[in-house]
Motif scaffolding. Structure first.
Motif, PDB file in Angstrom:
ATOM      1  N   LEU A  42       0.927  -1.148  -0.515  1.00 37.89           N
ATOM      2  CA  LEU A  42      -0.039   0.366  -0.332  1.00 37.89           C
ATOM      3  C   LEU A  42       1.198   1.707  -0.129  1.00 37.89           C
ATOM      4  N   PHE A  43       2.254   1.643   0.482  1.00 33.90           N
ATOM      5  CA  PHE A  43       2.758   2.272   0.586  1.00 33.90           C
ATOM      6  C   PHE A  43       3.586   2.815  -0.737  1.00 33.90           C
ATOM      7  N   ASN A  44       4.047   1.247  -1.004  1.00 33.03           N
ATOM      8  CA  ASN A  44       4.707   1.257  -2.308  1.00 33.03           C
ATOM      9  C   ASN A  44       3.827   1.902  -3.898  1.00 33.03           C
ATOM     10  N   ILE A  45       2.262   2.044  -3.869  1.00 37.62           N
ATOM     11  CA  ILE A  45       1.593   2.268  -4.456  1.00 37.62           C
ATOM     12  C   ILE A  45       1.203   4.113  -4.340  1.00 37.62           C
ATOM     13  N   GLY A  46       1.442   4.239  -2.967  1.00 35.68           N
ATOM     14  CA  GLY A  46       1.395   5.621  -2.943  1.00 35.68           C
ATOM     15  C   GLY A  46       0.169   6.326  -1.739  1.00 35.68           C
ATOM     16  N   VAL A  47       0.002   4.986  -1.401  1.00 39.98           N
ATOM     17  CA  VAL A  47      -1.257   5.369   0.450  1.00 39.98           C
ATOM     18  C   VAL A  47      -0.350   6.599   0.912  1.00 39.98           C
ATOM     19  N   TYR A  48      -0.505   8.002   1.584  1.00 42.64           N
ATOM     20  CA  TYR A  48       0.128   8.073   2.578  1.00 42.64           C
ATOM     21  C   TYR A  48      -0.132   7.731   4.150  1.00 42.64           C
ATOM     22  N   GLY A  49      -1.020   7.086   4.484  1.00 37.15           N
ATOM     23  CA  GLY A  49      -1.052   6.372   5.676  1.00 37.15           C
ATOM     24  C   GLY A  49      -2.278   5.139   6.105  1.00 37.15           C
ATOM     25  N   ILE A  50      -2.510   4.336   6.752  1.00 40.42           N
ATOM     26  CA  ILE A  50      -3.120   3.444   7.677  1.00 40.42           C
ATOM     27  C   ILE A  50      -3.850   4.127   8.205  1.00 40.42           C
ATOM     28  N   ALA A  51      -5.452   3.906   7.790  1.00 44.04           N
ATOM     29  CA  ALA A  51      -6.618   3.798   9.228  1.00 44.04           C
ATOM     30  C   ALA A  51      -6.992   2.353   9.963  1.00 44.04           C
ATOM     31  N   ALA A  52      -6.693   1.700  10.647  1.00 47.50           N
ATOM     32  CA  ALA A  52      -7.656   0.103  10.757  1.00 47.50           C
ATOM     33  C   ALA A  52      -7.637   0.200  12.545  1.00 47.50           C
ATOM     34  N   SER A  53      -8.659  -1.230  13.232  1.00 45.53           N
ATOM     35  CA  SER A  53      -8.845  -1.101  14.211  1.00 45.53           C
ATOM     36  C   SER A  53      -8.324  -2.549  14.636  1.00 45.53           C
TER      37      SER A  53
END
Length: 207
Positions: free
Chosen positions: A177-188
């Protein structure tokens, strides 16, 4: 771009005690951005929990975002609010909370993101990445191909806010996910499974 944390904990739990204990667990693990999301709670209990969590976040020097309830975010003087696709407009939240508060918004399509950009939101939760039991009335699942398609088109958008991946994120998804360009992760659930050292390694690698 504001220096937001690369990992956000979206709270879960059916009861007030569950919510409180889960949030404290995330803070103990080193997460410094909490989104208080309690769909089963009534407004009185959400406000009460909000005051408790505000004190916790102050103790841990963490940011507190309230899911959906703009007036509770305002009452608590929280750091901001996160709005779903069917929630109050970003413009209304900005008027009530002011220019210095963080306003996040959920998106499922490129068109959602473009609308949020026009409304000047501060970050976007894009998803769901995969199926998750934590959300009812789940939007269409994007998967890796959906993220790739949307993120590729966003390169043409000026002033695009940080994009957070949401929805069923697992540890093996992070690097891709970071490699394709997301800035961060929101998760539970993903954060429930991590140890303190895992969060520290995450912050070193992606922070």
């Amino acid at each position: 771009m504001k220096p937001y944390s690369k990992i956000q904990y979206i709270s879960q739990g059916l009861t007030l005690d569950d919510q409180y204990n889960n949030i404290r667990m995330a803070l103990d693990k080193g997460v410094n951005w909490i989104q208080l999301r309690w769909k089963e709670g009534n407004l009185v209990n959400i406000e009460h929990l909000g005051w408790l969590i505000k004190e916790l976040c102050k103790e841990y020097q963490a940011k507190l975002i309230i899911n959906d309830h703009i007036h509770i975010a305002d009452l608590l003087n929280a750091d901001g609010v996160h709005l779903g696709l069917q929630d109050d407009a970003i413009a209304h939240a900005r008027i009530l909370l002011g220019k210095d508060k963080i306003i996040g918004a959920t998106a499922n399509t490129l068109q959602d993101i473009q609308l949020h950009i026009q409304n000047e939101c501060d970050y976007i939760g894009l998803g769901p990445y995969r199926y998750t039991e934590n959300k009812k009335n789940l939007s269409p699942i994007l998967g890796l191909s959906g993220y790739l398609s949307i993120l590729a088109k966003l390169t043409q958008e000026a002033n695009c806010p940080p994009i957070y991946a949401i929805g069923g994120i697992q540890q093996e998804d992070i690097e891709e996910l970071f490699n394709i360009g997301v800035y961060g992760i929101a998760a539970s659930n993903f954060i429930h499974q991590l140890k303190y050292t895992d969060i520290q390694e995450f912050n070193v690698q992606y922070g």
